[in-house]
Design a protein around this motif. Structure first.
Motif, PDB file in Angstrom:
ATOM      1  N   GLU A   1      44.290  46.469  46.348  1.00 18.52           N
ATOM      2  CA  GLU A   1      44.785  47.806  46.686  1.00 18.52           C
ATOM      3  C   GLU A   1      46.034  47.789  47.555  1.00 18.52           C
ATOM      4  O   GLU A   1      46.649  48.828  47.776  1.00 18.52           O
ATOM      5  CB  GLU A   1      43.677  48.618  47.336  1.00 18.52           C
ATOM      6  CG  GLU A   1      42.705  49.070  46.259  1.00 18.52           C
ATOM      7  CD  GLU A   1      41.841  50.231  46.669  1.00 18.52           C
ATOM      8  OE1 GLU A   1      41.349  50.189  47.794  1.00 18.52           O
ATOM      9  OE2 GLU A   1      41.664  51.145  45.844  1.00 18.52           O
TER      10      GLU A   1
ATOM     11  N   ASN B   1      48.606  46.719  46.496  1.00 18.43           N
ATOM     12  CA  ASN B   1      49.655  46.961  45.497  1.00 18.43           C
ATOM     13  C   ASN B   1      49.682  48.430  45.109  1.00 18.43           C
ATOM     14  O   ASN B   1      48.648  49.092  45.104  1.00 18.43           O
ATOM     15  CB  ASN B   1      49.374  46.114  44.253  1.00 18.43           C
ATOM     16  CG  ASN B   1      49.471  44.648  44.571  1.00 18.43           C
ATOM     17  OD1 ASN B   1      50.548  44.073  44.549  1.00 18.43           O
ATOM     18  ND2 ASN B   1      48.351  44.038  44.925  1.00 18.43           N
ATOM     19  N   ALA B   2      50.874  48.901  44.767  1.00 19.16           N
ATOM     20  CA  ALA B   2      51.000  50.317  44.415  1.00 19.16           C
ATOM     21  C   ALA B   2      50.630  50.586  42.958  1.00 19.16           C
ATOM     22  O   ALA B   2      50.093  51.644  42.641  1.00 19.16           O
ATOM     23  CB  ALA B   2      52.432  50.776  44.679  1.00 19.16           C
ATOM     24  N   CYS B   3      50.917  49.637  42.092  1.00 12.55           N
ATOM     25  CA  CYS B   3      50.742  49.876  40.652  1.00 12.55           C
ATOM     26  C   CYS B   3      49.283  49.680  40.235  1.00 12.55           C
ATOM     27  O   CYS B   3      48.697  48.634  40.514  1.00 12.55           O
ATOM     28  CB  CYS B   3      51.643  48.911  39.883  1.00 12.55           C
ATOM     29  SG  CYS B   3      51.316  48.923  38.121  1.00 12.55           S
TER      30      CYS B   3
ATOM     31  N   LYS C   1      46.963  46.345  40.415  1.00 10.23           N
ATOM     32  CA  LYS C   1      45.703  46.365  41.168  1.00 10.23           C
ATOM     33  C   LYS C   1      44.576  45.814  40.301  1.00 10.23           C
ATOM     34  O   LYS C   1      43.807  44.958  40.728  1.00 10.23           O
ATOM     35  CB  LYS C   1      45.329  47.811  41.549  1.00 10.23           C
ATOM     36  CG  LYS C   1      46.099  48.376  42.705  1.00 10.23           C
ATOM     37  CD  LYS C   1      45.601  49.786  42.996  1.00 10.23           C
ATOM     38  CE  LYS C   1      46.620  50.506  43.833  1.00 10.23           C
ATOM     39  NZ  LYS C   1      46.289  51.812  44.260  1.00 10.23           N
TER      40      LYS C   1
ATOM     41  N   TRP D   1      41.057  52.883  38.599  1.00 13.30           N
ATOM     42  CA  TRP D   1      42.492  52.597  38.494  1.00 13.30           C
ATOM     43  C   TRP D   1      43.056  53.028  37.139  1.00 13.30           C
ATOM     44  O   TRP D   1      44.173  53.505  37.059  1.00 13.30           O
ATOM     45  CB  TRP D   1      42.738  51.096  38.744  1.00 13.30           C
ATOM     46  CG  TRP D   1      42.481  50.698  40.159  1.00 13.30           C
ATOM     47  CD1 TRP D   1      42.772  51.438  41.277  1.00 13.30           C
ATOM     48  CD2 TRP D   1      41.869  49.502  40.641  1.00 13.30           C
ATOM     49  NE1 TRP D   1      42.383  50.762  42.407  1.00 13.30           N
ATOM     50  CE2 TRP D   1      41.835  49.569  42.057  1.00 13.30           C
ATOM     51  CE3 TRP D   1      41.355  48.348  40.030  1.00 13.30           C
ATOM     52  CZ2 TRP D   1      41.310  48.552  42.854  1.00 13.30           C
ATOM     53  CZ3 TRP D   1      40.834  47.344  40.818  1.00 13.30           C
ATOM     54  CH2 TRP D   1      40.816  47.450  42.221  1.00 13.30           C
TER      55      TRP D   1
ATOM     56  N   SER E   1      44.288  56.684  36.652  1.00 14.74           N
ATOM     57  CA  SER E   1      45.571  57.123  37.201  1.00 14.74           C
ATOM     58  C   SER E   1      46.588  57.342  36.071  1.00 14.74           C
ATOM     59  O   SER E   1      46.712  56.494  35.179  1.00 14.74           O
ATOM     60  CB  SER E   1      46.083  56.035  38.160  1.00 14.74           C
ATOM     61  OG  SER E   1      47.475  56.066  38.226  1.00 14.74           O
TER      62      SER E   1
ATOM     63  N   GLU F   1      49.607  56.911  36.172  1.00 14.38           N
ATOM     64  CA  GLU F   1      50.559  55.795  36.233  1.00 14.38           C
ATOM     65  C   GLU F   1      50.134  54.625  35.351  1.00 14.38           C
ATOM     66  O   GLU F   1      50.959  53.886  34.851  1.00 14.38           O
ATOM     67  CB  GLU F   1      50.656  55.276  37.671  1.00 14.38           C
ATOM     68  CG  GLU F   1      51.742  55.915  38.478  1.00 14.38           C
ATOM     69  CD  GLU F   1      51.946  55.168  39.781  1.00 14.38           C
ATOM     70  OE1 GLU F   1      52.366  54.010  39.740  1.00 14.38           O
ATOM     71  OE2 GLU F   1      51.664  55.761  40.834  1.00 14.38           O
TER      72      GLU F   1
ATOM     73  N   CYS G   1      56.752  51.548  34.496  1.00 11.71           N
ATOM     74  CA  CYS G   1      55.930  51.206  35.663  1.00 11.71           C
ATOM     75  C   CYS G   1      56.539  51.981  36.827  1.00 11.71           C
ATOM     76  O   CYS G   1      57.607  51.615  37.325  1.00 11.71           O
ATOM     77  CB  CYS G   1      55.952  49.702  35.939  1.00 11.71           C
ATOM     78  SG  CYS G   1      55.081  49.282  37.467  1.00 11.71           S
TER      79      CYS G   1
ATOM     80  N   SER H   1      55.921  52.401  39.906  1.00  8.77           N
ATOM     81  CA  SER H   1      56.116  51.777  41.222  1.00  8.77           C
ATOM     82  C   SER H   1      57.108  50.620  41.157  1.00  8.77           C
ATOM     83  O   SER H   1      57.485  50.073  42.180  1.00  8.77           O
ATOM     84  CB  SER H   1      54.780  51.262  41.750  1.00  8.77           C
ATOM     85  OG  SER H   1      54.329  50.230  40.908  1.00  8.77           O
TER      86      SER H   1
ATOM     87  N   GLN I   1      56.529  47.676  40.096  1.00  9.70           N
ATOM     88  CA  GLN I   1      55.883  46.398  40.421  1.00  9.70           C
ATOM     89  C   GLN I   1      55.706  45.482  39.221  1.00  9.70           C
ATOM     90  O   GLN I   1      55.599  44.270  39.397  1.00  9.70           O
ATOM     91  CB  GLN I   1      54.513  46.661  41.036  1.00  9.70           C
ATOM     92  CG  GLN I   1      54.574  46.828  42.536  1.00  9.70           C
ATOM     93  CD  GLN I   1      53.218  46.598  43.146  1.00  9.70           C
ATOM     94  OE1 GLN I   1      52.275  47.340  42.880  1.00  9.70           O
ATOM     95  NE2 GLN I   1      53.107  45.572  43.962  1.00  9.70           N
TER      96      GLN I   1
ATOM     97  N   LYS J   1      64.921  52.579  44.174  1.00 11.33           N
ATOM     98  CA  LYS J   1      63.962  51.893  45.029  1.00 11.33           C
ATOM     99  C   LYS J   1      64.588  50.614  45.588  1.00 11.33           C
ATOM    100  O   LYS J   1      65.061  49.781  44.842  1.00 11.33           O
ATOM    101  CB  LYS J   1      62.730  51.536  44.193  1.00 11.33           C
ATOM    102  CG  LYS J   1      61.705  50.737  44.939  1.00 11.33           C
ATOM    103  CD  LYS J   1      60.565  50.406  43.998  1.00 11.33           C
ATOM    104  CE  LYS J   1      59.514  49.563  44.701  1.00 11.33           C
ATOM    105  NZ  LYS J   1      59.965  48.255  45.029  1.00 11.33           N
TER     106      LYS J   1
END
Ligand code: SF4
Ligand code: SF4
Ligand code: SF4
Length: 198
Positions: A17, A19-21, A25, A98, A101, A103, A113, A115, A117, A196
């Motif tokens: 967790e 990690n953002a993606c 995760k 997860w 989401s 995302e 992606c 985030s 990542q 970013k």
């Protein structure tokens, strides 16, 4: 003989967790779960977690499909129903959480992606308007991926630096050293800057 360490799913989840993606995760969690070592006593958990790792790796690498998402949902459902211990059931719950989401699905539906990542989904680029041709990025790039010549004070014309995408490994070193904030991460599918900084 080396003692087997006990598998603690909450610890693995905590690391994942960070990690953002949600794809990262899930992948990091399942890798940690398999290295636990996972005991392998019941089929849906043992086989399901191996298959989940393969399918999550494919999505992370940019060549996943809707079939991978469907398979991951099936795996999580079977693990939740048939796992004999809490670790297996918790794993199924984490994956389902997860995957829910938006995302997660965007990796397949939009090739994005969000985030930044999953490195297969991003590109590093140089903004020609901001680049002052100082050459710091080229000096730090160990992969010969940056094209350009440092500005010579006695010459008036110069071209901004560029990144050769085929050579770039997305290591992120260049973005750290650019004094002008001229390097940005963009989505490789849509080609839209995400703004970013690493
Ligand atoms: S559900 Fe539990 S007992 Fe079954 S294989 Fe997974 S970790 Fe082992
Ligand atoms: S991300 Fe890494 S490999 Fe790519 S251009 Fe920058 S320093 Fe070079
Ligand atoms: S470090 Fe930044 S300003 Fe300097 S050459 Fe590279 S992109 Fe341009």
């Amino acid at each position: 003989m080396e003692e087997k360490k006990e598998l603690k799913v909450d610890d693995i989840k905590k690391e994942a967790e960070a990690n953002a993606c949600p794809v990262q995760k899930s992948l990091l969690y399942i890798q940690g779960f398999l290295e636990g070592p996972m005991c392998g006593r019941c089929f849906p958990c043992a086989m399901g977690s191996y298959e989940a790792r393969v399918r999550l790796s494919a999505i992370s690498a940019g060549h996943g499909s809707a079939a991978d998402i469907a398979a991951l949902k099936r795996i999580a459902g079977e693990m939740l129903e048939a796992s004999m211990c809490k670790k297996g059931k918790d794993t199924a719950r984490f994956l389902a959480e997860w995957m829910a989401s938006p995302e997660f699905g965007a990796h397949i539906a939009g090739g994005v992606c969000q985030s930044g990542q999953c490195i297969s989904y991003i590109e590093y680029r140089i903004s020609p308007d901001k680049c002052t041709v100082c050459g710091s990025c080229k000096d730090v790039c160990r992969h010969g991926a940056i094209l350009g010549e440092k500005k010579k004070p006695w010459l008036s014309g110069y071209l901004p630096f560029e990144i050769r995408q085929k050579k770039c490994t997305r290591c992120g070193e260049c973005i750290k050293v650019c004094p002008e904030g001229a390097i940005f991460i963009t989505n490789s599918a849509a080609g839209q800057p995400e703004g970013k900084a690493a």
